[in-house]
Design an enzyme around this catalytic site. Structure first.
Site, short mmCIF file in Angstrom:
data_model
loop_
_atom_site.label_atom_id
_atom_site.label_comp_id
_atom_site.label_asym_id
_atom_site.label_seq_id
_atom_site.Cartn_x
_atom_site.Cartn_y
_atom_site.Cartn_z
CB SER A 17 14.85 7.85 -1.16
OG SER A 17 13.66 7.32 -1.70
N GLY A 33 4.42 4.78 3.49
CA GLY A 33 4.12 3.46 2.92
C GLY A 33 4.37 3.36 1.43
CB CYS A 71 10.40 0.81 3.36
SG CYS A 71 8.86 1.64 3.76
#
Lengths: 304, 267
Positions: free
Chosen positions: A21, A72, A131
């Protein structure tokens, strides 16, 4: 003939190689270089409920044997992914994909996962609890076993498709996160996400990234990832998707020996758009030279 | 977009810290001015994005590709040590590039407006104004050549800090109707910055250079295209490292750019 097929959470993959990803967009961009049909699956760009621009630039910084990113979670939002990106991907990839789900609350993870649960092309839901580049959500929810358990449990209650939880290495004990995911009903774990890092521009005397901190990926983190997968394999009985710095066929094999059922390739796709193709093409001759008939025999084989 | 190996023919300094890198290989994707290539440098993780300065076909199967780069760090310093015969791994045909058609359309529209208003449109005589700062001159050279080939009357303004930094002045000359060089210290050409030499009602503008220059040029014109620079991860739209906000939403400067139309730009 070497058998490259693996089964991941009930999904049959023609080989264990999956672009990670955030390094492959929504799958169709790389089609300019080679047909994505050769891939085991594709992990889509992390998706939130609403569109997100992400962080300010610079968002990338070079490192020895790797790179930092602080993108982000830029993405067009789950509606656009389902209505626009998935149909575009369908024209170049007929297999099932892995939807990477992000959120800023447990409820958002549940809502986004539910949408992907209804999408025919999605075979597995990957919860991005790792993340490092957002204030809340991501790693802030996934760095503790209780956070992992909470999000995983709620999502598992809602969706029918297999759920794998992507874990962060920026924690005290990644095996505790993996166990928490398993206990909360996860069908697998994916690991590792990027390692938190920073570069400083010595001329400007300021961090290179606008967001100061970013996630380190690339070859530099490969040994960290192998160790993490090895340790988690000893503790859990759900499949592991191994990733972190894989850049060649040998690395993919090493990751499977540590305990990975499938592997994801990340940063290497960015410096060499043919990375996944080269890794897949390299598997039959490498396995033949190792005397391996079926790639599944490699999974966890390094453990005594 | 293509991945191809090139052979170094020449790698020579042409100004202070600036090198001209001439390569032989398949540059069939490098047809448009303002597009770039991403160069793999031995020992460095990410590729180096460099705009195409010139490309021409030779009699043999190989094309000749000309790149200009400035040594600003370890990667470009390593490039400066490449000798002829070295092999380089390039991704070619990256980015959108300039649209040379737009200069022609703009000139037509300006002439039509002047006709309707029954007055002269003196500045619309020029089809295009090219404004480059520093290394920004490199892609404008290829654009000037292409506009010249299409019969567009082109003015060029190039700005540099000092004489030692001046590039492409001599090469650009044959392809433009006027060429103004500005240096901040007056050591070459005119003393001043590029915006000092932009006419009152400029024609269609193509600009490439540092961000403050782009903004200043933007404020002095009404239509045109601006080539932006950003740190890039991949160069082909996969990593979302070089995103910028535009009037048309978030764009990847490597794929949807590096050239943005004036009306898209949000400062």
């Amino acid at each position: 003939m070497v058998d490259l097929g693996v089964t991941l959470c009930g999904l049959q993959l023609k080989n264990p190689v999956i672009p990670a990803s955030g390094t492959y967009g929504f799958g169709y961009g790389h089609a300019a270089f080679y047909s994505p049909e050769i891939l085991g699956s594709i992990a889509l760009k992390g998706t939130t409920e609403q569109p997100r621009f992400g962080n300010q630039t610079p968002r990338v910084a070079e490192c020895p044997a790797g790179m930092l990113n602080s993108v982000g979670l830029q993405n067009p939002g789950v509606d656009a992914v389902i209505n626009e990106e998935l149909p575009r991907l369908k024209s170049v990839f007929s297999g099932k994909v892995i939807a990477n789900v992000c959120g800023f609350s447990v409820e958002e993870y549940v809502r986004v996962a539910r949408r992907f649960d209804e999408a025919e092309q999605v075979g597995i839901i990957e919860l991005n609890l790792s993340c490092p580049n957002v204030e809340c959500g991501g790693m802030s929810m996934g760095a503790t076993p209780s956070g992992v358990a909470r999000v995983t449990g709620q999502v598992k209650k809602t969706v029918k498709k297999p759920v794998i939880v992507k874990l962060t290495p920026n924690t005290l004990d990644i095996t505790a996160l993996a166990l928490a995911a398993q206990d909360a009903g996860a069908d697998g774990v994916a690991m590792i996400n990027t390692v938190l890092g920073m570069r400083i521009d010595i001329k400007k005397q300021r961090p290179v990234l606008a967001n100061a901190r970013g996630g380190l990926s690339g070859r530099a983190i490969f040994p960290i990832a192998v160790r993490a997968v090895y340790d988690v394999y000893e503790k859990v009985n759900i499949p592991i998707v191994g990733m972190g710095g894989i850049s060649c066929t040998e690395d993919a094999v090493e990751m499977m020996l540590a305990g990975a059922t499938a592997v994801q390739v990340g940063a290497e796709n960015l410096r060499d758009p043919f990375a996944c193709k080269k890794i897949i093409d390299g598997l039959p001759p490498l396995l033949a030279s190792l005397g391996v008939q079926s790639i599944t025999s490699l999974i966890g084989a390094a453990h005594s | 977009m293509k991945q191809a190996y090139f052979t170094v023919l020449e790698n020579t300094p042409v100004a202070r810290g600036v090198y001209r890198l001439v390569l032989a290989g398949d540059a069939s994707d490098c047809t448009r001015a303002g597009t770039f290539v991403n160069v793999k440098v031995e020992g460095f993780y990410l590729r180096r994005p460099l705009s195409v300065c010139d490309v021409y076909s030779r009699e043999e199967e190989n094309d000749t590709l000309v790149l200009m780069y400035k040594t600003v760090g370890g990667g470009t310093e390593a490039m400066s040590r490449l000798s002829s015969g070295a092999r380089l791994d390039l991704l070619t045909g990256l980015g959108n590039g300039f649209e040379s058609d737009n200069a022609l359309k703009y000139a037509d529209n300006a002439r039509n407006r002047a006709l309707i208003a029954k007055k002269d449109a003196p500045d619309a005589q020029d089809g295009a104004l090219l404004v480059g700062g520093g290394m920004g001159a490199a892609p404008l050279y290829m654009l000037a050549k292409q506009l010249y080939a299409r019969g567009v009357k082109t003015s060029v303004i190039l700005g540099f800090n000092t004489l030692a930094d001046v590039i492409l002045q001599r090469e650009m000359q044959p392809f433009c109707s006027s060429l103004t060089v500005a240096t901040a210290d007056g050591s070459s050409g005119n003393k001043g910055i590029v915006t000092d030499f932009i006419p009152k009602n400029p024609p269609y503008v193509y600009a490439c250079g540092p961000l403050p220059m782009l903004k200043a040029v933007y404020d002095r014109c009404t239509d045109g295209e601006f080539s932006f620079e950003e740190r890039m991860g991949c160069g082909f739209g996969a990593c979302m490292g070089c995103t910028c906000k535009t009037a048309d939403g978030a764009k990847q400067l490597c794929k949807d750019g590096p050239v943005l139309k004036r009306e898209e730009i949000i400062w």
